[in-house]
Design a protein around this motif. Sequence first.
Motif, PDB file in Angstrom:
ATOM      1  N   MET A 132      96.337 -24.299  63.721  1.00  0.00           N
ATOM      2  CA  MET A 132      95.016 -23.782  63.398  1.00  0.00           C
ATOM      3  C   MET A 132      95.129 -22.906  62.146  1.00  0.00           C
ATOM      4  SD  MET A 132      92.352 -21.580  65.765  1.00  0.00           S
ATOM      5  CE  MET A 132      92.145 -22.826  67.023  1.00  0.00           C
ATOM      6  N   SER A 133      94.228 -23.077  61.210  1.00  0.00           N
ATOM      7  CA  SER A 133      94.286 -22.346  59.948  1.00  0.00           C
ATOM      8  C   SER A 133      93.793 -20.910  60.105  1.00  0.00           C
ATOM      9  CB  SER A 133      93.434 -23.057  58.896  1.00  0.00           C
ATOM     10  OG  SER A 133      92.060 -22.902  59.211  1.00  0.00           O
ATOM     11  N   VAL A 134      94.088 -20.086  59.106  1.00  0.00           N
ATOM     12  CA  VAL A 134      93.603 -18.713  59.078  1.00  0.00           C
ATOM     13  C   VAL A 134      92.076 -18.743  59.173  1.00  0.00           C
ATOM     14  CG1 VAL A 134      93.353 -16.651  57.635  1.00  0.00           C
ATOM     15  CG2 VAL A 134      95.575 -17.782  57.796  1.00  0.00           C
ATOM     16  N   ARG A 135      91.462 -19.608  58.386  1.00  0.00           N
ATOM     17  CA  ARG A 135      89.993 -19.729  58.385  1.00  0.00           C
ATOM     18  C   ARG A 135      89.468 -20.001  59.794  1.00  0.00           C
ATOM     19  NH1 ARG A 135      85.824 -20.701  55.122  1.00  0.00           N
ATOM     20  NH2 ARG A 135      87.119 -20.702  53.269  1.00  0.00           N
ATOM     21  N   ASP A 136      90.063 -20.981  60.476  1.00  0.00           N
ATOM     22  CA  ASP A 136      89.602 -21.352  61.815  1.00  0.00           C
ATOM     23  C   ASP A 136      89.746 -20.197  62.798  1.00  0.00           C
ATOM     24  OD1 ASP A 136      88.961 -23.895  60.925  1.00  0.00           O
ATOM     25  OD2 ASP A 136      90.818 -24.797  61.654  1.00  0.00           O
ATOM     26  N   LYS A 137      90.854 -19.477  62.699  1.00  0.00           N
ATOM     27  CA  LYS A 137      91.077 -18.350  63.599  1.00  0.00           C
ATOM     28  C   LYS A 137      90.081 -17.226  63.339  1.00  0.00           C
ATOM     29  CE  LYS A 137      95.996 -19.156  64.338  1.00  0.00           C
ATOM     30  NZ  LYS A 137      97.360 -18.633  64.126  1.00  0.00           N
ATOM     31  N   VAL A 138      89.833 -16.928  62.065  1.00  0.00           N
ATOM     32  CA  VAL A 138      88.872 -15.871  61.726  1.00  0.00           C
ATOM     33  C   VAL A 138      87.471 -16.265  62.185  1.00  0.00           C
ATOM     34  CG1 VAL A 138      87.758 -14.607  59.837  1.00  0.00           C
ATOM     35  CG2 VAL A 138      90.232 -14.942  59.810  1.00  0.00           C
ATOM     36  N   LEU A 139      87.076 -17.504  61.938  1.00  0.00           N
ATOM     37  CA  LEU A 139      85.760 -17.967  62.390  1.00  0.00           C
ATOM     38  C   LEU A 139      85.644 -17.865  63.909  1.00  0.00           C
ATOM     39  CD1 LEU A 139      85.127 -21.088  60.113  1.00  0.00           C
ATOM     40  CD2 LEU A 139      84.227 -18.773  59.849  1.00  0.00           C
ATOM     41  N   GLY A 140      86.713 -18.174  64.611  1.00  0.00           N
ATOM     42  CA  GLY A 140      86.717 -18.066  66.073  1.00  0.00           C
ATOM     43  C   GLY A 140      86.547 -16.634  66.542  1.00  0.00           C
ATOM     44  N   ILE A 141      87.214 -15.711  65.876  1.00  0.00           N
ATOM     45  CA  ILE A 141      87.093 -14.293  66.233  1.00  0.00           C
ATOM     46  C   ILE A 141      85.665 -13.809  65.992  1.00  0.00           C
ATOM     47  CG2 ILE A 141      87.786 -11.948  65.526  1.00  0.00           C
ATOM     48  CD1 ILE A 141      90.644 -13.192  65.051  1.00  0.00           C
ATOM     49  N   ILE A 142      85.108 -14.156  64.849  1.00  0.00           N
ATOM     50  CA  ILE A 142      83.740 -13.739  64.534  1.00  0.00           C
ATOM     51  C   ILE A 142      82.748 -14.372  65.517  1.00  0.00           C
ATOM     52  CG2 ILE A 142      81.896 -13.848  62.816  1.00  0.00           C
ATOM     53  CD1 ILE A 142      84.129 -13.626  60.656  1.00  0.00           C
ATOM     54  N   ALA A 143      82.928 -15.636  65.822  1.00  0.00           N
ATOM     55  CA  ALA A 143      82.040 -16.318  66.767  1.00  0.00           C
ATOM     56  C   ALA A 143      82.091 -15.646  68.138  1.00  0.00           C
ATOM     57  CB  ALA A 143      82.424 -17.792  66.885  1.00  0.00           C
ATOM     58  N   GLU A 144      83.280 -15.241  68.548  1.00  0.00           N
ATOM     59  CA  GLU A 144      83.430 -14.579  69.840  1.00  0.00           C
ATOM     60  C   GLU A 144      82.643 -13.268  69.855  1.00  0.00           C
ATOM     61  OE1 GLU A 144      87.006 -12.599  72.412  1.00  0.00           O
ATOM     62  OE2 GLU A 144      87.441 -14.471  71.374  1.00  0.00           O
ATOM     63  N   GLN A 145      82.750 -12.488  68.780  1.00  0.00           N
ATOM     64  CA  GLN A 145      82.018 -11.224  68.700  1.00  0.00           C
ATOM     65  C   GLN A 145      80.514 -11.454  68.629  1.00  0.00           C
ATOM     66  OE1 GLN A 145      83.077  -8.139  69.190  1.00  0.00           O
ATOM     67  NE2 GLN A 145      85.069  -9.052  69.574  1.00  0.00           N
ATOM     68  N   ALA A 146      80.092 -12.525  67.982  1.00  0.00           N
ATOM     69  CA  ALA A 146      78.670 -12.826  67.836  1.00  0.00           C
ATOM     70  C   ALA A 146      78.105 -13.532  69.071  1.00  0.00           C
ATOM     71  CB  ALA A 146      78.446 -13.692  66.600  1.00  0.00           C
ATOM     72  N   VAL A 147      78.995 -13.908  69.994  1.00  0.00           N
ATOM     73  CA  VAL A 147      78.631 -14.650  71.192  1.00  0.00           C
ATOM     74  C   VAL A 147      77.826 -15.895  70.808  1.00  0.00           C
ATOM     75  CG1 VAL A 147      77.712 -14.484  73.532  1.00  0.00           C
ATOM     76  CG2 VAL A 147      78.506 -12.422  72.400  1.00  0.00           C
ATOM     77  N   MET A 148      78.467 -16.691  69.954  1.00  0.00           N
ATOM     78  CA  MET A 148      77.847 -17.949  69.544  1.00  0.00           C
ATOM     79  C   MET A 148      78.910 -18.997  69.308  1.00  0.00           C
ATOM     80  SD  MET A 148      76.633 -17.035  65.591  1.00  0.00           S
ATOM     81  CE  MET A 148      75.032 -16.734  66.206  1.00  0.00           C
ATOM     82  N   ASP A 149      78.469 -20.211  69.160  1.00  0.00           N
ATOM     83  CA  ASP A 149      79.383 -21.309  68.899  1.00  0.00           C
ATOM     84  C   ASP A 149      79.964 -21.167  67.498  1.00  0.00           C
ATOM     85  OD1 ASP A 149      79.816 -24.322  67.904  1.00  0.00           O
ATOM     86  OD2 ASP A 149      80.015 -24.204  70.089  1.00  0.00           O
ATOM     87  N   VAL A 150      81.233 -21.480  67.355  1.00  0.00           N
ATOM     88  CA  VAL A 150      81.902 -21.337  66.065  1.00  0.00           C
ATOM     89  C   VAL A 150      81.224 -22.190  64.985  1.00  0.00           C
ATOM     90  CG1 VAL A 150      83.682 -23.111  66.360  1.00  0.00           C
ATOM     91  CG2 VAL A 150      84.188 -21.090  65.015  1.00  0.00           C
ATOM     92  N   ALA A 151      80.598 -23.267  65.361  1.00  0.00           N
ATOM     93  CA  ALA A 151      79.902 -24.124  64.396  1.00  0.00           C
ATOM     94  C   ALA A 151      78.719 -23.409  63.751  1.00  0.00           C
ATOM     95  CB  ALA A 151      79.431 -25.403  65.075  1.00  0.00           C
ATOM     96  N   ASP A 152      78.204 -22.377  64.411  1.00  0.00           N
ATOM     97  CA  ASP A 152      77.071 -21.618  63.879  1.00  0.00           C
ATOM     98  C   ASP A 152      77.499 -20.500  62.938  1.00  0.00           C
ATOM     99  OD1 ASP A 152      75.256 -23.177  65.327  1.00  0.00           O
ATOM    100  OD2 ASP A 152      75.489 -21.905  67.101  1.00  0.00           O
ATOM    101  N   VAL A 153      78.805 -20.272  62.835  1.00  0.00           N
ATOM    102  CA  VAL A 153      79.338 -19.219  61.955  1.00  0.00           C
ATOM    103  C   VAL A 153      79.672 -19.878  60.618  1.00  0.00           C
ATOM    104  CG1 VAL A 153      81.126 -17.470  61.658  1.00  0.00           C
ATOM    105  CG2 VAL A 153      80.249 -17.970  63.943  1.00  0.00           C
ATOM    106  N   THR A 154      78.710 -19.821  59.700  1.00  0.00           N
ATOM    107  CA  THR A 154      78.875 -20.474  58.410  1.00  0.00           C
ATOM    108  C   THR A 154      79.289 -19.465  57.337  1.00  0.00           C
ATOM    109  OG1 THR A 154      76.513 -20.243  57.963  1.00  0.00           O
ATOM    110  CG2 THR A 154      77.246 -22.317  58.965  1.00  0.00           C
ATOM    111  N   PRO A 155      79.974 -19.941  56.294  1.00  0.00           N
ATOM    112  CA  PRO A 155      80.531 -19.056  55.265  1.00  0.00           C
ATOM    113  C   PRO A 155      79.521 -18.152  54.576  1.00  0.00           C
ATOM    114  CG  PRO A 155      81.419 -21.260  55.023  1.00  0.00           C
ATOM    115  CD  PRO A 155      80.336 -21.337  56.061  1.00  0.00           C
ATOM    116  N   ASP A 156      78.284 -18.603  54.448  1.00  0.00           N
ATOM    117  CA  ASP A 156      77.274 -17.828  53.723  1.00  0.00           C
ATOM    118  C   ASP A 156      76.629 -16.727  54.560  1.00  0.00           C
ATOM    119  OD1 ASP A 156      76.183 -19.990  55.246  1.00  0.00           O
ATOM    120  OD2 ASP A 156      74.255 -19.608  54.303  1.00  0.00           O
ATOM    121  N   LYS A 157      76.872 -16.707  55.856  1.00  0.00           N
ATOM    122  CA  LYS A 157      76.257 -15.725  56.750  1.00  0.00           C
ATOM    123  C   LYS A 157      76.933 -14.362  56.605  1.00  0.00           C
ATOM    124  CE  LYS A 157      73.678 -18.620  59.192  1.00  0.00           C
ATOM    125  NZ  LYS A 157      72.754 -18.703  60.183  1.00  0.00           N
ATOM    126  N   THR A 158      76.146 -13.325  56.864  1.00  0.00           N
ATOM    127  CA  THR A 158      76.715 -11.975  56.960  1.00  0.00           C
ATOM    128  C   THR A 158      76.906 -11.686  58.444  1.00  0.00           C
ATOM    129  OG1 THR A 158      74.587 -10.846  57.177  1.00  0.00           O
ATOM    130  CG2 THR A 158      75.418 -11.217  54.920  1.00  0.00           C
TER     131      THR A 158
END
Length: 86
Positions: free
Chosen positions: A1-27
């Motif tokens: 798993m890449s650094v990007r994938d792991k970071v997106l997973g961590i952010i998705a977990e905190q946002a309580v949403m699917d990782v697919a909804d965590v897009t690069p342009d979002k704050t």
Amino acid sequence: MSVRDKVLGIIAEQAVMDVADVTPDKTLEDLGVDSLGLVESIFAIEEEFDIQVPFNANDPAASDFDISSVEAIVGAVESLVAQQSG
């Protein structure tokens, strides 16, 4: 798993949403991550990658860690990981 994938997973977990909804342009604000969620994300990133993130929770704007968007966070973590292994 890449650094990007792991970071997106961590952010998705905190946002309580699917990782697919965590897009690069979002704050983090767009994703509903509050200041506590941000700090928890930073801790999770530090633990996952065994790095020290230069982040000041009391004054995020003064930190050397760009949290302006998901893409900026990913880039900052990739840079820290590269520095550590280099």
